[in-house]
Write a protein that holds these residues in place. Sequence first.
Motif, PDB file in Angstrom:
ATOM      1  N   LEU A 170      20.376  40.575  -5.084  1.00  0.00           N
ATOM      2  CA  LEU A 170      20.944  41.847  -4.632  1.00  0.00           C
ATOM      3  C   LEU A 170      21.762  42.512  -5.738  1.00  0.00           C
ATOM      4  CD1 LEU A 170      21.968  40.888  -0.983  1.00  0.00           C
ATOM      5  CD2 LEU A 170      20.043  42.314  -1.704  1.00  0.00           C
ATOM      6  N   ALA A 171      22.324  41.707  -6.639  1.00  0.00           N
ATOM      7  CA  ALA A 171      23.151  42.250  -7.721  1.00  0.00           C
ATOM      8  C   ALA A 171      22.341  43.091  -8.704  1.00  0.00           C
ATOM      9  CB  ALA A 171      23.857  41.118  -8.466  1.00  0.00           C
ATOM     10  N   ILE A 172      21.025  42.859  -8.803  1.00  0.00           N
ATOM     11  CA  ILE A 172      20.214  43.641  -9.744  1.00  0.00           C
ATOM     12  C   ILE A 172      19.471  44.781  -9.053  1.00  0.00           C
ATOM     13  CG2 ILE A 172      19.920  41.648 -11.283  1.00  0.00           C
ATOM     14  CD1 ILE A 172      16.989  41.473 -10.270  1.00  0.00           C
ATOM     15  N   ALA A 173      19.684  44.939  -7.746  1.00  0.00           N
ATOM     16  CA  ALA A 173      18.901  45.901  -6.967  1.00  0.00           C
ATOM     17  C   ALA A 173      19.423  47.333  -7.101  1.00  0.00           C
ATOM     18  CB  ALA A 173      18.903  45.500  -5.496  1.00  0.00           C
ATOM     19  N   ASP A 174      18.484  48.271  -7.251  1.00  0.00           N
ATOM     20  CA  ASP A 174      18.788  49.685  -7.038  1.00  0.00           C
ATOM     21  C   ASP A 174      18.538  50.042  -5.578  1.00  0.00           C
ATOM     22  OD1 ASP A 174      19.286  50.660  -9.837  1.00  0.00           O
ATOM     23  OD2 ASP A 174      17.289  49.812 -10.106  1.00  0.00           O
ATOM     24  N   ASP A 175      17.544  49.388  -4.997  1.00  0.00           N
ATOM     25  CA  ASP A 175      17.164  49.626  -3.602  1.00  0.00           C
ATOM     26  C   ASP A 175      16.945  48.277  -2.926  1.00  0.00           C
ATOM     27  OD1 ASP A 175      16.807  52.592  -3.959  1.00  0.00           O
ATOM     28  OD2 ASP A 175      15.209  51.891  -5.289  1.00  0.00           O
ATOM     29  N   VAL A 176      17.270  48.204  -1.636  1.00  0.00           N
ATOM     30  CA  VAL A 176      17.092  46.974  -0.864  1.00  0.00           C
ATOM     31  C   VAL A 176      16.285  47.301   0.391  1.00  0.00           C
ATOM     32  CG1 VAL A 176      18.224  45.092   0.375  1.00  0.00           C
ATOM     33  CG2 VAL A 176      19.274  46.025  -1.698  1.00  0.00           C
ATOM     34  N   LEU A 177      15.219  46.530   0.596  1.00  0.00           N
ATOM     35  CA  LEU A 177      14.390  46.681   1.785  1.00  0.00           C
ATOM     36  C   LEU A 177      14.579  45.419   2.624  1.00  0.00           C
ATOM     37  CD1 LEU A 177      10.682  47.895   1.743  1.00  0.00           C
ATOM     38  CD2 LEU A 177      11.550  46.245   3.392  1.00  0.00           C
ATOM     39  N   VAL A 178      15.215  45.556   3.776  1.00  0.00           N
ATOM     40  CA  VAL A 178      15.488  44.401   4.636  1.00  0.00           C
ATOM     41  C   VAL A 178      14.248  44.122   5.479  1.00  0.00           C
ATOM     42  CG1 VAL A 178      16.946  43.457   6.460  1.00  0.00           C
ATOM     43  CG2 VAL A 178      17.945  44.936   4.688  1.00  0.00           C
ATOM     44  N   ASN A 179      13.702  42.916   5.330  1.00  0.00           N
ATOM     45  CA  ASN A 179      12.454  42.564   6.002  1.00  0.00           C
ATOM     46  C   ASN A 179      12.660  41.349   6.898  1.00  0.00           C
ATOM     47  OD1 ASN A 179       9.743  42.489   6.721  1.00  0.00           O
ATOM     48  ND2 ASN A 179       9.178  41.219   4.975  1.00  0.00           N
ATOM     49  N   ASP A 180      13.374  41.562   7.982  1.00  0.00           N
ATOM     50  CA  ASP A 180      13.563  40.460   8.933  1.00  0.00           C
ATOM     51  C   ASP A 180      13.349  40.912  10.368  1.00  0.00           C
ATOM     52  OD1 ASP A 180      15.794  41.989   9.372  1.00  0.00           O
ATOM     53  OD2 ASP A 180      17.238  40.474   8.722  1.00  0.00           O
ATOM     54  N   GLY A 181      12.661  42.058  10.533  1.00  0.00           N
ATOM     55  CA  GLY A 181      12.457  42.577  11.880  1.00  0.00           C
ATOM     56  C   GLY A 181      11.033  43.036  12.110  1.00  0.00           C
ATOM     57  N   LEU A 186       9.806  48.090   8.890  1.00  0.00           N
ATOM     58  CA  LEU A 186       9.404  47.902   7.501  1.00  0.00           C
ATOM     59  C   LEU A 186       8.606  49.101   7.000  1.00  0.00           C
ATOM     60  CD1 LEU A 186       9.076  45.935   5.031  1.00  0.00           C
ATOM     61  CD2 LEU A 186       6.932  45.231   6.087  1.00  0.00           C
ATOM     62  N   ASP A 187       7.651  49.562   7.800  1.00  0.00           N
ATOM     63  CA  ASP A 187       6.821  50.703   7.409  1.00  0.00           C
ATOM     64  C   ASP A 187       7.663  51.944   7.151  1.00  0.00           C
ATOM     65  OD1 ASP A 187       4.520  49.217   7.560  1.00  0.00           O
ATOM     66  OD2 ASP A 187       4.007  49.865   9.589  1.00  0.00           O
ATOM     67  N   ALA A 188       8.653  52.174   7.990  1.00  0.00           N
ATOM     68  CA  ALA A 188       9.515  53.351   7.819  1.00  0.00           C
ATOM     69  C   ALA A 188      10.301  53.259   6.516  1.00  0.00           C
ATOM     70  CB  ALA A 188      10.461  53.477   9.007  1.00  0.00           C
ATOM     71  N   GLN A 189      10.774  52.071   6.187  1.00  0.00           N
ATOM     72  CA  GLN A 189      11.507  51.888   4.928  1.00  0.00           C
ATOM     73  C   GLN A 189      10.605  52.131   3.720  1.00  0.00           C
ATOM     74  OE1 GLN A 189      14.575  48.510   4.815  1.00  0.00           O
ATOM     75  NE2 GLN A 189      13.236  47.826   6.465  1.00  0.00           N
ATOM     76  N   VAL A 190       9.370  51.620   3.786  1.00  0.00           N
ATOM     77  CA  VAL A 190       8.436  51.804   2.675  1.00  0.00           C
ATOM     78  C   VAL A 190       8.115  53.281   2.481  1.00  0.00           C
ATOM     79  CG1 VAL A 190       6.075  51.385   1.875  1.00  0.00           C
ATOM     80  CG2 VAL A 190       7.439  49.498   2.794  1.00  0.00           C
ATOM     81  N   LEU A 191       7.886  53.995   3.557  1.00  0.00           N
ATOM     82  CA  LEU A 191       7.575  55.428   3.456  1.00  0.00           C
ATOM     83  C   LEU A 191       8.729  56.203   2.828  1.00  0.00           C
ATOM     84  CD1 LEU A 191       5.773  56.083   6.862  1.00  0.00           C
ATOM     85  CD2 LEU A 191       4.768  56.255   4.572  1.00  0.00           C
ATOM     86  N   ALA A 192       9.957  55.871   3.217  1.00  0.00           N
ATOM     87  CA  ALA A 192      11.123  56.548   2.651  1.00  0.00           C
ATOM     88  C   ALA A 192      11.254  56.252   1.158  1.00  0.00           C
ATOM     89  CB  ALA A 192      12.391  56.123   3.394  1.00  0.00           C
ATOM     90  N   LEU A 193      11.010  55.009   0.781  1.00  0.00           N
ATOM     91  CA  LEU A 193      11.101  54.649  -0.638  1.00  0.00           C
ATOM     92  C   LEU A 193       9.984  55.305  -1.437  1.00  0.00           C
ATOM     93  CD1 LEU A 193      12.007  50.878  -0.215  1.00  0.00           C
ATOM     94  CD2 LEU A 193      13.434  52.602  -1.346  1.00  0.00           C
ATOM     95  N   ASP A 194       8.792  55.382  -0.861  1.00  0.00           N
ATOM     96  CA  ASP A 194       7.676  56.039  -1.550  1.00  0.00           C
ATOM     97  C   ASP A 194       8.017  57.502  -1.850  1.00  0.00           C
ATOM     98  OD1 ASP A 194       4.802  56.363  -2.386  1.00  0.00           O
ATOM     99  OD2 ASP A 194       4.807  57.696  -0.652  1.00  0.00           O
TER     100      ASP A 194
END
Length: 203
Positions: A170-181, A186-194
């Motif tokens: 997490l210390a090297i992250a610019d963006d974090v995608l939480v994948n535990d649900g 997950l799809d909504a997070q990927v679309l926003a990041l894209d």
Amino acid sequence: MSEYIIGLTGGVASGKSTVEARFRALDIVVADADAAAREAVAAGSDGLAEVVAAFGSGILTADGSLNRAAMRQRVFAESPARKTLEAIVHPRVRTALADACQMASSTYAIASIPLLAESGGRSAYPWLDRILVVDAAVTVQLARLQQRDGSDAALAQRMIAAQATRQERLAIADDVLVNDGALAVLDAQVLALDQLYRRLAAA
């Protein structure tokens, strides 16, 4: 040719492959370090010859290819063995990923690097413009590992312990995608990041 490159990383069984597939479905080129690592030690390669020189011919199968199960057991049991293997494989992987991303036809490209934090982060990959970390709780990783690989709890715990800690990633992250649900989340997070990455690549 992509001039904007995202580094994608995450701990074992965090769901990186699922995230990769979502980006590929959006027509983004993903260069996979795991695939590059397999190629680096393919049968007949210089990389495999170096591995045999370091570990002996006992790590080969009958057909002359790398016995991955035996190698995995060894490197997770012995830290020096893991470092020796990484010193052989990582430089080859870095070169292959950089070449693949630079030749990509998509607006931006993704270099999927599971061991990004362990292998030097930004200093080892200075051509990354941004780093995306796929994050999951350690309890989730343990459950997925045992279900996915049939690993026992002790091996699953050793595999997680052999990697960087969640905090180090997490210390090297610019963006974090939480994948535990749910996958819909997950799809909504990927679309926003894209959408974010397309804007940044165009800027």
